[in-house]
Design a protein around this motif. Structure first.
Motif, PDB file in Angstrom:
ATOM      1  N   ARG A  12     -55.242-128.652 -39.134  1.00 25.08           N
ATOM      2  CA  ARG A  12     -56.277-126.954 -39.300  1.00 25.08           C
ATOM      3  C   ARG A  12     -56.122-125.746 -39.548  1.00 25.08           C
ATOM      4  O   ARG A  12     -57.895-125.309 -39.298  1.00 25.08           O
ATOM      5  CB  ARG A  12     -56.799-128.220 -36.970  1.00 25.08           C
ATOM      6  N   ALA A  13     -54.773-125.710 -39.358  1.00 26.54           N
ATOM      7  CA  ALA A  13     -55.416-124.131 -39.342  1.00 26.54           C
ATOM      8  C   ALA A  13     -55.049-123.565 -40.947  1.00 26.54           C
ATOM      9  O   ALA A  13     -55.537-122.850 -40.744  1.00 26.54           O
ATOM     10  CB  ALA A  13     -53.249-123.962 -38.789  1.00 26.54           C
ATOM     11  N   ALA A  14     -54.711-125.028 -41.413  1.00 27.15           N
ATOM     12  CA  ALA A  14     -54.981-124.737 -43.249  1.00 27.15           C
ATOM     13  C   ALA A  14     -57.027-124.696 -43.718  1.00 27.15           C
ATOM     14  O   ALA A  14     -56.994-123.988 -44.374  1.00 27.15           O
ATOM     15  CB  ALA A  14     -54.403-125.852 -44.064  1.00 27.15           C
ATOM     16  N   GLU A  15     -57.546-125.769 -42.718  1.00 26.91           N
ATOM     17  CA  GLU A  15     -59.075-125.364 -42.502  1.00 26.91           C
ATOM     18  C   GLU A  15     -59.047-124.287 -42.411  1.00 26.91           C
ATOM     19  O   GLU A  15     -60.529-123.666 -42.938  1.00 26.91           O
ATOM     20  CB  GLU A  15     -58.885-126.620 -42.056  1.00 26.91           C
ATOM     21  N   GLY A  16     -58.939-123.653 -41.598  1.00 24.52           N
ATOM     22  CA  GLY A  16     -59.815-122.772 -41.184  1.00 24.52           C
ATOM     23  C   GLY A  16     -59.168-121.513 -42.283  1.00 24.52           C
ATOM     24  O   GLY A  16     -60.187-120.738 -42.639  1.00 24.52           O
ATOM     25  N   LEU A  17     -58.225-121.080 -42.414  1.00 16.83           N
ATOM     26  CA  LEU A  17     -57.232-120.203 -44.171  1.00 16.83           C
ATOM     27  C   LEU A  17     -58.420-120.976 -44.774  1.00 16.83           C
ATOM     28  O   LEU A  17     -59.234-119.426 -45.654  1.00 16.83           O
ATOM     29  CB  LEU A  17     -56.131-120.457 -43.898  1.00 16.83           C
ATOM     30  N   TYR A  18     -58.851-122.175 -44.966  1.00 15.29           N
ATOM     31  CA  TYR A  18     -59.493-121.934 -46.487  1.00 15.29           C
ATOM     32  C   TYR A  18     -60.903-121.843 -45.987  1.00 15.29           C
ATOM     33  O   TYR A  18     -61.174-121.441 -47.137  1.00 15.29           O
ATOM     34  CB  TYR A  18     -59.679-123.555 -46.538  1.00 15.29           C
ATOM     35  N   LYS A  19     -61.482-121.894 -45.426  1.00 14.70           N
ATOM     36  CA  LYS A  19     -62.671-121.704 -45.181  1.00 14.70           C
ATOM     37  C   LYS A  19     -62.499-119.913 -45.137  1.00 14.70           C
ATOM     38  O   LYS A  19     -64.272-119.252 -45.222  1.00 14.70           O
ATOM     39  CB  LYS A  19     -63.588-122.027 -43.884  1.00 14.70           C
ATOM     40  N   LEU A  20     -62.374-119.327 -44.602  1.00 16.69           N
ATOM     41  CA  LEU A  20     -62.058-117.434 -44.571  1.00 16.69           C
ATOM     42  C   LEU A  20     -62.213-117.279 -46.461  1.00 16.69           C
ATOM     43  O   LEU A  20     -63.278-115.917 -45.813  1.00 16.69           O
ATOM     44  CB  LEU A  20     -61.404-117.467 -43.219  1.00 16.69           C
ATOM     45  N   PHE A  21     -61.367-117.539 -46.703  1.00 15.47           N
ATOM     46  CA  PHE A  21     -61.159-117.279 -48.140  1.00 15.47           C
ATOM     47  C   PHE A  21     -62.486-117.343 -48.874  1.00 15.47           C
ATOM     48  O   PHE A  21     -62.523-116.838 -49.549  1.00 15.47           O
ATOM     49  CB  PHE A  21     -59.507-117.791 -48.165  1.00 15.47           C
ATOM     50  N   THR A  22     -62.501-118.856 -49.007  1.00 17.40           N
ATOM     51  CA  THR A  22     -63.749-119.388 -49.370  1.00 17.40           C
ATOM     52  C   THR A  22     -65.119-118.549 -48.915  1.00 17.40           C
ATOM     53  O   THR A  22     -66.087-118.111 -50.745  1.00 17.40           O
ATOM     54  CB  THR A  22     -63.877-120.502 -48.808  1.00 17.40           C
ATOM     55  N   ARG A  23     -65.341-118.203 -47.542  1.00 14.99           N
ATOM     56  CA  ARG A  23     -66.452-117.097 -47.508  1.00 14.99           C
ATOM     57  C   ARG A  23     -66.189-115.667 -48.754  1.00 14.99           C
ATOM     58  O   ARG A  23     -66.815-115.194 -48.876  1.00 14.99           O
ATOM     59  CB  ARG A  23     -66.652-116.686 -45.615  1.00 14.99           C
ATOM     60  N   ALA A  24     -65.057-115.146 -48.185  1.00 16.56           N
ATOM     61  CA  ALA A  24     -63.963-113.916 -48.858  1.00 16.56           C
ATOM     62  C   ALA A  24     -64.712-113.801 -50.227  1.00 16.56           C
ATOM     63  O   ALA A  24     -64.965-113.237 -50.935  1.00 16.56           O
ATOM     64  CB  ALA A  24     -63.142-113.586 -48.532  1.00 16.56           C
ATOM     65  N   GLU A  25     -64.221-114.642 -51.183  1.00 22.69           N
ATOM     66  CA  GLU A  25     -64.210-115.120 -52.136  1.00 22.69           C
ATOM     67  C   GLU A  25     -65.078-115.235 -53.092  1.00 22.69           C
ATOM     68  O   GLU A  25     -66.102-115.244 -54.347  1.00 22.69           O
ATOM     69  CB  GLU A  25     -63.263-116.543 -53.117  1.00 22.69           C
ATOM     70  N   THR A  26     -66.604-116.481 -52.319  1.00 24.69           N
ATOM     71  CA  THR A  26     -68.352-116.328 -52.724  1.00 24.69           C
ATOM     72  C   THR A  26     -68.729-114.838 -52.996  1.00 24.69           C
ATOM     73  O   THR A  26     -68.878-114.403 -53.184  1.00 24.69           O
ATOM     74  CB  THR A  26     -68.564-116.910 -51.283  1.00 24.69           C
ATOM     75  N   LEU A  27     -68.583-114.716 -51.725  1.00 24.74           N
ATOM     76  CA  LEU A  27     -68.994-113.045 -51.778  1.00 24.74           C
ATOM     77  C   LEU A  27     -68.110-111.925 -53.109  1.00 24.74           C
ATOM     78  O   LEU A  27     -69.115-111.518 -53.910  1.00 24.74           O
ATOM     79  CB  LEU A  27     -68.468-111.939 -50.483  1.00 24.74           C
ATOM     80  N   MET A  28     -67.149-112.756 -53.257  1.00 19.04           N
ATOM     81  CA  MET A  28     -66.645-111.304 -54.227  1.00 19.04           C
ATOM     82  C   MET A  28     -66.301-111.490 -55.915  1.00 19.04           C
ATOM     83  O   MET A  28     -67.027-111.565 -56.947  1.00 19.04           O
ATOM     84  CB  MET A  28     -64.573-111.366 -53.869  1.00 19.04           C
ATOM     85  N   ALA A  29     -67.176-112.851 -55.632  1.00 15.42           N
ATOM     86  CA  ALA A  29     -67.654-113.518 -56.974  1.00 15.42           C
ATOM     87  C   ALA A  29     -69.109-112.956 -57.755  1.00 15.42           C
ATOM     88  O   ALA A  29     -68.941-113.015 -59.246  1.00 15.42           O
ATOM     89  CB  ALA A  29     -67.560-115.545 -56.356  1.00 15.42           C
ATOM     90  N   PHE A  30     -69.739-112.336 -56.588  1.00 13.22           N
ATOM     91  CA  PHE A  30     -70.861-111.512 -57.404  1.00 13.22           C
ATOM     92  C   PHE A  30     -70.869-110.734 -57.778  1.00 13.22           C
ATOM     93  O   PHE A  30     -71.458-110.647 -58.432  1.00 13.22           O
ATOM     94  CB  PHE A  30     -71.984-111.495 -55.935  1.00 13.22           C
ATOM     95  N   ASN A  31     -69.862-110.183 -57.565  1.00 12.23           N
ATOM     96  CA  ASN A  31     -68.998-108.839 -58.384  1.00 12.23           C
ATOM     97  C   ASN A  31     -69.283-108.950 -60.055  1.00 12.23           C
ATOM     98  O   ASN A  31     -69.834-108.356 -60.900  1.00 12.23           O
ATOM     99  CB  ASN A  31     -67.550-108.268 -58.155  1.00 12.23           C
TER     100      ASN A  31
END
Length: 605
Positions: free
Chosen positions: A221-240
């Protein structure tokens, strides 16, 4: 935050200053090379002048070698400065953590402190290295490239201005959203580390209760929470990247179209157009680097705030301005002492100093969440050399009371005196050297038995260690070990039993030769005979030392001079064993359960 981190650069300021100097020299040469290339093409190749080809070629080669040398020096000094900066930051954090009181540790949690000293500092180290190099290289290269474009052809420079505007808006949008996500990421890192730390430290309990699947699910559960946050951040950064590519190719197409027209109309040379292509790539690469820097700085800013918070944290418990540096004797006096975890007298005074409207808000808040006092209005006096038993059920406040004596916590209200002086008037080192505490959670460190014993007194001789072990009844099992006092203890004392660990911790405490010895249920893992031998040694050999013995068993305290009975933080009795049996109903109940029923005070009836 910035001032705090700046102070940690320390002796690496020279390297930190030289890095951007060498980086700037490298950039100047990189930017000038395309300009020389234009001259080579126009004055050498196009003009058919082989001498100019050799001349400008040699100049370009020399500039390239110089640029390489400056780049190597820049990288070397940046690495030296950033690793040194990280070392100083960790050292400053660790030094301040050593000053923390128990309440400060509770505030940040062990897992949170580990995350800040590892992940957060690594982020700062990388950010510092990039600041020294790329944050100098990218904008410097960007500005010089634009200047060179204006020198070559001001008309075509409009293309770069339009590209800058598009990229600025795009990057600003991405960075503003990504920064909020990264702040949440580090909180999730704390949760992840806490799950790992708890599992590893309690692995024997986990396996004994076959709770591996439960722990796996908690970690997942802790790893999943970290995964979701990083995914959202990396998705935004991917537009760069696609935005950058769109702008780059748009600039190349526009430059090719207009450049070709200017060459045909004889207002631009081939060499100049070639240089402009090089400069447009340099400009856009610089913008790409700047976008990466902004994202990284946004990410590291959250780390910087968390690190600076630890370095700047003022411990709740500190030395007074003019501390007392000697403890006269082992007397203890509690005068209307109240104590609640997370509530100290210092916090009460701070609330009193607030403006009236803030005090009202604080009062309403405190009414909604009133502190749950572990000790309530305790008043008692202990003479030097007395042996005091402390008994009561789980949660009665026994351990809470003894932590106040060595000032591991401060009282919430009232006064606690040792040797006739308020504990808050003592130098902390002086007080804690005079009070030796063996806590419920016994801790041994990796090393030999002698190494562990000498935590109590680094200068202790072998004979002194042996004497302390005889009093603690530890000598009998140490002598049976193949290497005796040189036997290696594994981390946490995993290669000795619970009773052996307790006796080693008692011996270690005795080596301090304290005025007050506190045993917090420290013989619970020992058999009755060993417990009796320890108590006999204390009575005959350590008669001048004030001893507080916290126990669940009446047999462990009945021979004490007096016995303190606690119930839910309240003192219900403080007298001899015989008098308590006559006058104290709670003590009578405990005695009856343990002697007649053969049970334990905390066992269900």
């Amino acid at each position: 935050m910035l001032k705090t981190l700046y102070r940690q650069i320390g002796e690496y300021k020279r390297a930190s200053l030289l890095t951007p100097v060498f980086t700037a020299c490298e950039v100047v040469l990189d930017v000038m090379i395309p300009y020389v290339t234009a001259s080579l093409i126009d004055k050498g190749i196009s003009a058919g002048n082989i001498q100019n080809v050799y001349l400008y070629g040699a100049i370009m080669l020399g500039m390239a070698f110089l640029s390489l040398a400056f780049g190597i020096l820049s990288a070397r000094f940046a690495s030296y400065a950033s690793t040194g900066f990280a070392r100083n930051v960790r050292s400053a954090m660790y030094t301040n953590i050593q000053r923390f009181s128990f309440s400060d540790i509770d505030k940040y949690s062990t897992a949170g402190l580990v995350t800040r000293m590892t992940t957060d500092v690594s982020n700062l180290q990388n950010a510092f290295q990039q600041i020294l190099r790329i944050t100098v290289r990218a904008p410097f290269r960007l500005v010089l490239s634009i200047i060179m474009c204006l020198v070559i052809d001001a008309r075509l420079s409009v293309i770069f201005i339009i590209a800058l505007i598009i990229l600025s808006f795009s990057l600003g949008y991405i960075i503003s959203h990504v920064s909020r996500l990264f702040k949440q990421v580090y909180v999730q890192y704390d949760n992840l580390n806490q799950s790992v730390q708890e599992n590893i430290s309690a692995i024997r309990v986990v396996k004994a209760f076959v709770r591996e699947e439960h722990e796996n699910n908690k970690f997942a559960r802790a790893a999943e929470g970290l995964y979701k946050l990083f995914t959202r951040a990396e998705t935004l950064m991917a537009f760069n990247h696609p935005i950058m590519n769109m702008v780059v190719y748009g600039c190349i197409i526009a430059l090719s179209w207009f450049g070709a027209h200017y060459i045909v109309s004889d207002t631009l040379t081939t060499g100049e157009l070639t240089s402009l292509f090089t400069y447009v790539m340099a400009i856009l690469q610089s913008l790409m680097m700047l976008s990466m820097i902004f994202v990284m700085l946004t990410q590291s800013a959250a780390s910087g705030q968390r690190v600076a918070e630890i370095i700047n944290e003022e411990p709740d418990i500190q030395n007074p301005p003019h501390p007392i540096t000697s403890v006269p004797d082992g007397s203890i006096e509690l005068d209307h002492v109240w104590f609640a975890y997370g509530s100290s007298e210092k916090q009460e005074r701070e609330k009193a100093d607030q403006p009236q409207d803030q005090r009202l808000t604080a009062l309403l808040s405190s009414m909604q969440s009133a502190p749950d006092y572990a000790l309530k209005d305790i008043t008692l006096s202990i003479r030097p050399g007395e042996t005091i038993g402390v008994i009561g059920g789980t949660g009665s406040g026994k351990s809470s009371m003894v932590t106040l004596i060595s000032r591991l916590y401060d009282v919430s209200r009232g006064t606690l005196k040792v040797g006739g002086n308020d504990v808050r008037e003592y130098d902390l080192t002086t007080l804690r050297n005079a009070v030796s505490v063996v806590l419920q959670q016994n801790v041994l460190f990796s090393g030999t038995i002698l190494d562990n014993l000498r935590w109590g007194n680094p200068e202790a001789t072998l004979e002194q260690c042996q004497q302390a072990c005889r009093w603690a009844q530890a000598d009998e099992f140490i002598d049976q070990m193949p290497d005796g006092y040189n036997t290696h203890i594994e981390q946490g004392g995993t290669n000795v039993s619970g009773g052996q660990k307790q006796r080693l911790c008692i011996a270690r405490a005795l080596l301090k030769d304290p005025k007050i010895l506190v045993l917090d249920d420290s013989t619970s893992a020992c058999d009755t005979a060993t417990d009796a031998k320890i108590r006999h040694a204390f009575k005959t050999e350590l008669s001048g030392m004030t001893k507080l013995i916290i126990a669940q068993r009446i047999a462990s305290v009945k021979d004490c001079d007096r016995i303190l009975v606690l119930d839910n933080g309240n003192m219900t009795g403080f007298d001899t064993h015989d008098n308590l049996l006559r006058t104290n109903s709670l003590y009578q109940e405990i005695y009856k359960i343990q002697t007649e029923d053969g049970g334990d005070f905390d066992a269900p009836k």
